[in-house]
Structure formats: structure tokens, C-alpha cells
Write a protein that holds these residues in place. Structure first.
Motif, PDB file in Angstrom:
ATOM      1  N   ASN A  66       0.868  -1.176   0.000  1.00  0.00           N
ATOM      2  CA  ASN A  66       0.000   0.000   0.000  1.00  0.00           C
ATOM      3  C   ASN A  66       0.903   1.224   0.000  1.00  0.00           C
ATOM      4  O   ASN A  66       2.012   1.185   0.519  1.00  0.00           O
ATOM      5  N   TYR A  67       0.401   2.304  -0.566  1.00  0.00           N
ATOM      6  CA  TYR A  67       1.219   3.508  -0.657  1.00  0.00           C
ATOM      7  C   TYR A  67       0.339   4.746  -0.665  1.00  0.00           C
ATOM      8  O   TYR A  67      -0.883   4.667  -0.819  1.00  0.00           O
ATOM      9  N   ALA A  68       0.992   5.884  -0.525  1.00  0.00           N
ATOM     10  CA  ALA A  68       0.332   7.180  -0.664  1.00  0.00           C
ATOM     11  C   ALA A  68       1.255   8.082  -1.463  1.00  0.00           C
ATOM     12  O   ALA A  68       2.478   7.983  -1.347  1.00  0.00           O
ATOM     13  N   VAL A  69       0.661   8.932  -2.267  1.00  0.00           N
ATOM     14  CA  VAL A  69       1.418   9.967  -2.960  1.00  0.00           C
ATOM     15  C   VAL A  69       1.097  11.270  -2.248  1.00  0.00           C
ATOM     16  O   VAL A  69      -0.065  11.683  -2.176  1.00  0.00           O
ATOM     17  N   ILE A  70       2.121  11.884  -1.685  1.00  0.00           N
ATOM     18  CA  ILE A  70       1.965  13.126  -0.931  1.00  0.00           C
ATOM     19  C   ILE A  70       2.856  14.176  -1.577  1.00  0.00           C
ATOM     20  O   ILE A  70       4.074  14.002  -1.649  1.00  0.00           O
ATOM     21  N   ASP A  71       2.243  15.236  -2.075  1.00  0.00           N
ATOM     22  CA  ASP A  71       2.967  16.298  -2.780  1.00  0.00           C
ATOM     23  C   ASP A  71       3.833  15.723  -3.908  1.00  0.00           C
ATOM     24  O   ASP A  71       4.981  16.129  -4.102  1.00  0.00           O
ATOM     25  N   GLY A  72       3.297  14.725  -4.622  1.00  0.00           N
ATOM     26  CA  GLY A  72       3.997  14.122  -5.749  1.00  0.00           C
ATOM     27  C   GLY A  72       5.042  13.086  -5.374  1.00  0.00           C
ATOM     28  O   GLY A  72       5.680  12.507  -6.244  1.00  0.00           O
ATOM     29  N   GLU A  73       5.244  12.862  -4.083  1.00  0.00           N
ATOM     30  CA  GLU A  73       6.242  11.916  -3.606  1.00  0.00           C
ATOM     31  C   GLU A  73       5.574  10.624  -3.146  1.00  0.00           C
ATOM     32  O   GLU A  73       4.486  10.652  -2.570  1.00  0.00           O
ATOM     33  N   ILE A  74       6.236   9.486  -3.375  1.00  0.00           N
ATOM     34  CA  ILE A  74       5.684   8.169  -3.047  1.00  0.00           C
ATOM     35  C   ILE A  74       6.188   7.722  -1.674  1.00  0.00           C
ATOM     36  O   ILE A  74       7.395   7.741  -1.417  1.00  0.00           O
ATOM     37  N   TYR A  75       5.255   7.297  -0.832  1.00  0.00           N
ATOM     38  CA  TYR A  75       5.584   6.773   0.499  1.00  0.00           C
ATOM     39  C   TYR A  75       4.878   5.434   0.703  1.00  0.00           C
ATOM     40  O   TYR A  75       3.741   5.249   0.263  1.00  0.00           O
ATOM     41  N   CYS A  76       5.550   4.525   1.367  1.00  0.00           N
ATOM     42  CA  CYS A  76       4.949   3.250   1.756  1.00  0.00           C
ATOM     43  C   CYS A  76       5.540   2.864   3.101  1.00  0.00           C
ATOM     44  O   CYS A  76       6.458   3.524   3.591  1.00  0.00           O
ATOM     45  N   CYS A  77       5.000   1.825   3.706  1.00  0.00           N
ATOM     46  CA  CYS A  77       5.555   1.418   4.992  1.00  0.00           C
ATOM     47  C   CYS A  77       5.671  -0.095   5.074  1.00  0.00           C
ATOM     48  O   CYS A  77       4.942  -0.824   4.411  1.00  0.00           O
ATOM     49  N   ALA A  78       6.630  -0.514   5.877  1.00  0.00           N
ATOM     50  CA  ALA A  78       6.806  -1.928   6.181  1.00  0.00           C
ATOM     51  C   ALA A  78       6.098  -2.171   7.505  1.00  0.00           C
ATOM     52  O   ALA A  78       6.621  -1.832   8.568  1.00  0.00           O
ATOM     53  N   GLY A  79       4.888  -2.716   7.427  1.00  0.00           N
ATOM     54  CA  GLY A  79       4.077  -2.933   8.619  1.00  0.00           C
ATOM     55  C   GLY A  79       4.662  -3.949   9.588  1.00  0.00           C
ATOM     56  O   GLY A  79       4.401  -3.888  10.781  1.00  0.00           O
TER      57      GLY A  79
END
Length: 197
Positions: A66-79
Motif C-alpha cells: 500500500n502507498y500514498a502519494v503526498i505532494d507528488g512523492e511516493i511513500y509506503c511502509c513496512a508494517g
């Protein structure tokens, strides 16, 4: 619905279930169904695939996250935190390929878990996970900052900077050729049945 607590069951078994589920998700991406996977992100989540290199084997690995694009930048997390294989791989080799519904890119992954904006960014990534985070008792819409910080102490936040657009056949949709083949086979079967009548 009862929330699943990872500490109540064997974390290793949960990770194995995710590995099996991930293979299915990757197949759907390769069949060209990424848009269908991301059809209802508020419920099912928003998925991308990270292509990374195995730190021990040197083989190409694919992991849907799963990911989010915030201000054009890609973020995801290792749960699962620092024990996640894909997370360990990107620490060893941060150059990755990301498959998004709007294209694919070569990128550079970086752990930003110590970023001052860790919590609001993580909250957005978890919000974009649809049902997944709440299933594990992490509801980013209901938890305040203190509660979220306490529950996610082991989570690792990853920022992926897009470096260059990538093209080629070895990515999302590489197995989409099967759909016209199935259509032709079905038409031939139907024609054969009509001819027998």
C-alpha cells in the motif's frame, strides 16, 4: 468484526499468508488488472508493486505494498517493521522499480522513519491501505497521534524518489496477451458448437 492482533498469533504465519496473497496480487498486476485492484482505494487500498533486488540472492523480487502519494512523492511502509524482507532488500540496494497504475519508474528508496513528519505521512499511508490497517487494529481515522505512535513503533516508513520513467515488456501487464487468446479460444469453441447444430 474482531480485530486481529499480530502478537496473539504467530507473526511468522501471518507473514507467510501475506507472501501467498502477494503472489496473487502480482499475478493480477501482470495480467493487466492493476486498475481493477485500485478501483476502490478507500475500501480495498491503493497498491503499487516494488521491484527490488534480493540482498542474499541478487534475484529480482516483486512486492505489492500500500502507498500514498503526498505532494507528488511516493511513500509506503513496512508494517512488519525491520524484519520485512523487502525492507531489508531496499536497505541493501535502494535502487528500485515501482509499478503504479499511471506508469512505472526507476526510483531510489530511503527509510524516513526518523523524519519529523513521520506520523502524518504514516497516517496517510495507512489511510490509503483501505481495510488492511484497521484489520490489524490500526485505524488511522480513529486513532489520535499518541495512540498511533504507540501502535506503530515498529513500522518503517519508506520514501521512494522517482528518478526515471521506465518502459518495456517486463512489467505490469506483461501477461495481458492472455486475454485476446482466451477470447479467440472462446469464439472458436462457440463456433464449433454452432456448427454441430
Amino acid at each position: 468484526m474482531r480485530m486481529i492482533k499480530v502478537d496473539e498469533i504467530n507473526e511468522k504465519k501471518v507473514r507467510q499468508i501475506f507472501k501467498i496473497f502477494n503472489r496473487f496480487m502480482i499475478l493480477l498486476w501482470k495480467l493487466g488488472l492493476a486498475d481493477w485492484l485500485n478501483l476502490w482505494p478507500s475500501v480495498f487500498g491503493q497498491f503499487m508493486v516494488i521491484t527490488h533486488i534480493g540482498r542474499n540472492t541478487g534475484f529480482k523480487r516483486l512486492t505489492p505494498v500500500n502507498y500514498a502519494v503526498i505532494d507528488g512523492e511516493i511513500y509506503c511502509c513496512a508494517g512488519f517493521g525491520k524484519v520485512s524482507d523487502w525492507y531489508k532488500n531496499i536497505l541493501a540496494n535502494p535502487i528500485v522499480e515501482v509499478w503504479l497504475t499511471e506508469g512505472r519508474w526507476i526510483g531510489e528508496a530511503k527509510d524516513v522513519s526518523s523524519d519529523p513528519n513521520f506520523l502524518p505521512i504514516l497516517r496517510e499511508v495507512l489511510r490509503c491501505s483501505g481495510f488492511a490497517a484497521p484489520l490489524f487494529g490500526v485505524n488511522p481515522k480513529k486513532l489520535n497521534d499518541t495512540q498511533l505512535a504507540k501502535i506503530t513503533t515498529e513500522y518503517k516508513l519508506v520514501h521512494i524518489t522517482r528518478l526515471d520513467e521506465k518502459t518495456g515488456r517486463d512489467g505490469p501487464g506483461e501477461l495481458a496477451w492472455i486475454w485476446p487468446l482466451i477470447a479467440v479460444i472462446l469464439l472458436l469453441v462457440k463456433r464449433r458448437r454452432l456448427n454441430k447444430k
